[in-house]
Design a protein around this motif. Structure first.
Motif, short mmCIF file in Angstrom:
data_model
loop_
_atom_site.label_atom_id
_atom_site.label_comp_id
_atom_site.label_asym_id
_atom_site.label_seq_id
_atom_site.Cartn_x
_atom_site.Cartn_y
_atom_site.Cartn_z
N ASP A 151 33.03 47.41 36.05
CA ASP A 151 32.68 45.36 35.65
C ASP A 151 31.87 45.84 34.25
O ASP A 151 31.89 43.95 33.58
CB ASP A 151 31.28 44.84 36.44
CG ASP A 151 31.71 44.86 37.69
OD1 ASP A 151 32.69 44.50 37.94
OD2 ASP A 151 31.04 44.64 38.33
N ILE A 152 32.04 46.43 33.46
CA ILE A 152 31.69 46.85 31.91
C ILE A 152 33.22 46.53 30.74
O ILE A 152 33.38 46.06 30.16
CB ILE A 152 30.96 47.60 31.34
CG1 ILE A 152 31.59 48.87 31.49
CG2 ILE A 152 29.19 47.13 31.74
CD1 ILE A 152 30.00 50.06 30.21
N HIS A 153 33.77 46.36 31.54
CA HIS A 153 35.56 46.84 30.74
C HIS A 153 36.51 45.97 30.80
O HIS A 153 36.29 45.37 32.13
CB HIS A 153 36.20 48.20 31.44
CG HIS A 153 35.25 49.69 31.74
ND1 HIS A 153 35.26 50.13 30.51
CD2 HIS A 153 34.54 50.61 32.45
CE1 HIS A 153 34.10 51.23 30.59
NE2 HIS A 153 33.75 51.29 31.82
#
Length: 74
Positions: A4-6
């Motif tokens: 969930d950071i890309h």
């Protein structure tokens, strides 16, 4: 990799300056968006080798005219 950071990697449409279209994957926009290029390798002087000649003499002449009255201390 962390979850969930890309950014979302999806397919977009690209329209070149000459109207050529192609699909590619990108993180830009949303899936299916169209990216219209203002400058691309077919039209940019860095790739085509057709450079405009800049009139720097006009700028120098304007500078000299504006500051011709100034005198330096000796």
């Amino acid at each position: 990799m962390k979850k969930d950071i890309h950014p979302d990697y999806h397919e977009i449409n690209v329209v070149m300056t000459d109207g050529t279209k192609f699909k590619t994957k990108s993180t830009w926009g949303k899936s299916g968006d169209t990216l219209k290029l203002d400058i691309d390798p077919k039209s940019h002087p860095a790739w085509t080798g057709q450079h405009r000649i800049m009139d720097s003499g006009g700028q120098v002449a304007r500078f000299n005219k504006r500051f011709s009255g100034l005198k330096t201390k000796n």
